[in-house]
Motif scaffolding. Structure first.
Motif, short mmCIF file in Angstrom:
data_model
loop_
_atom_site.label_atom_id
_atom_site.label_comp_id
_atom_site.label_asym_id
_atom_site.label_seq_id
_atom_site.Cartn_x
_atom_site.Cartn_y
_atom_site.Cartn_z
N ALA A 242 8.56 -1.58 -3.24
CA ALA A 242 8.28 -0.71 -2.09
C ALA A 242 9.21 0.50 -2.08
CB ALA A 242 8.45 -1.50 -0.80
N ASP A 243 8.72 1.59 -1.50
CA ASP A 243 9.58 2.74 -1.25
C ASP A 243 9.26 3.26 0.15
OD1 ASP A 243 7.22 4.12 -1.43
OD2 ASP A 243 7.72 5.20 -3.26
N MET A 244 9.74 4.47 0.46
CA MET A 244 9.56 5.01 1.81
C MET A 244 8.11 5.26 2.18
SD MET A 244 12.62 7.76 1.83
CE MET A 244 12.14 8.66 3.28
N ALA A 245 7.24 5.42 1.15
CA ALA A 245 5.83 5.73 1.44
C ALA A 245 4.96 4.47 1.38
CB ALA A 245 5.33 6.77 0.45
N THR A 246 5.60 3.30 1.43
CA THR A 246 4.85 2.05 1.29
C THR A 246 4.76 1.31 2.62
OG1 THR A 246 5.74 1.85 -0.96
CG2 THR A 246 4.72 -0.12 -0.03
N GLY B 56 0.86 -1.20 0.00
CA GLY B 56 0.00 0.00 0.00
C GLY B 56 0.88 1.23 0.00
N ARG B 57 0.84 1.97 -1.12
CA ARG B 57 1.74 3.13 -1.23
C ARG B 57 0.93 4.42 -1.15
NH1 ARG B 57 3.55 6.84 -4.25
NH2 ARG B 57 5.58 7.54 -3.50
N ALA B 58 1.39 5.35 -0.31
CA ALA B 58 0.80 6.70 -0.21
C ALA B 58 -0.72 6.64 -0.06
CB ALA B 58 1.20 7.53 -1.43
#
Ligand code: SAH
Length: 254
Positions: A218-222, A195-197
């Motif tokens: 995934a990134d930092m907002a996930t 789930g991102r942002a």
């Protein structure tokens, strides 16, 4: 006048997820403290000062907010999601425990917010419908070996696992390692929700199987939810799938 400090959860981003209690605390504050992008979500109000600081400066931010409250101001310090989940509430408590005696006399309140794992879960069904746990993959405040031990224990015990802070620029490899480690406990088809942002305009929610998931998803907002052996996917014609974990566990996990 005696000052107050309120630690306020803003929810995942969508203003509809801001509780009326949080809104009231923000409206009545003389001074707002927080990480810049979180403060940007709060509407500007005349006569209110705001002090933005960097993401990593939680301790300094807590100290500055407590100092200001001790001077008599009504201070709000903001976190995304819930302030008690990998966020400012614990930083404020740590500062009070080790700080001047006068800080213990302050009125301090904590206003909950909808945390990322609940917002993501609500987008996709009920992945947290049975026992679950939450871990931060950030090794800023704990050694990576401890994270691996907790992942092992959590997956081995059959928990659904919500992973906060899966990736950052300084931590490109850890998430891939975490997935590989979980793959030693869980079947390849275990559902994994990315789930991102969530609650923001660029929101994106995807479901993959554990064997197909990799660090690049995934990134930092996930926020990532890794299912348990019981977690199921219901496919639906023309609609996104539902992911859920039944309320009853049918077998003892290996
Ligand atoms: N206090 C926050 C968590 C802070 S840790 C809360 O309760 O949600 C920061 C991590 O939270 C991010 O790396 C990401 O994993 C998650 N996160 C925060 N907001 C999010 C959002 N809108 N959508 C998905 N994940 C989010």
């Amino acid at each position: 006048m005696s000052g107050t400090l309120t630690v306020v959860g803003l929810g995942p981003g969508d203003p509809r997820y801001l509780t009326p209690e949080a809104d009231a605390a923000l409206t009545s504050a003389h001074a707002l403290y927080g990480y810049g992008p979180y403060l940007d979500r709060v509407p500007q109000r005349a006569g209110q000062t705001r002090l933005a600081s960097d993401n990593r400066e939680e301790r300094g931010r807590a100290v500055a907010a407590l100092d200001r409250a001790a001077e008599g101001a009504r201070v709000a310090i903001v976190s995304g999601g819930d302030p008690g989940v990998f966020a400012m509430a614990a930083a404020v408590c740590e500062a009070i425990e080790t700080g001047p005696e006068a800080w213990r006399a302050l009125d301090v309140a904590f206003v909950p917010g909808i945390t990322a794992m609940l917002a993501v879960a609500a987008r996709i069904g009920a992945p947290l419908g049975h026992d679950f746990c939450a871990l931060s993959l950030s090794d800023n405040l704990k050694p990576w070996e401890l994270i691996e031990r907790r992942l092992d224990a959590a997956a081995g015990a059959g928990f659904v696992i919500a992973l906060y802070n899966p990736v950052s620029r300084a931590r490109p490899w850890q998430f891939g390692n975490a997935l590989a480690l979980l793959g030693r406990h869980l079947p390849p088809a275990t559902p994994v929700v990315f789930g991102r942002a969530v609650g923001r305009p660029d929101e994106c929610v995807e479901v993959m199987t554990l064997d197909a998931a990799d660090g690049k998803n995934a990134d930092m907002a996930t926020l990532v939810i890794v299912g348990s052996r019981e977690t199921r996917v219901i496919t639906r014609p023309g609609k996104s799938p539902l992911v859920y974990t039944p309320r009853a566990a049918v077998e003892v996990n290996a």
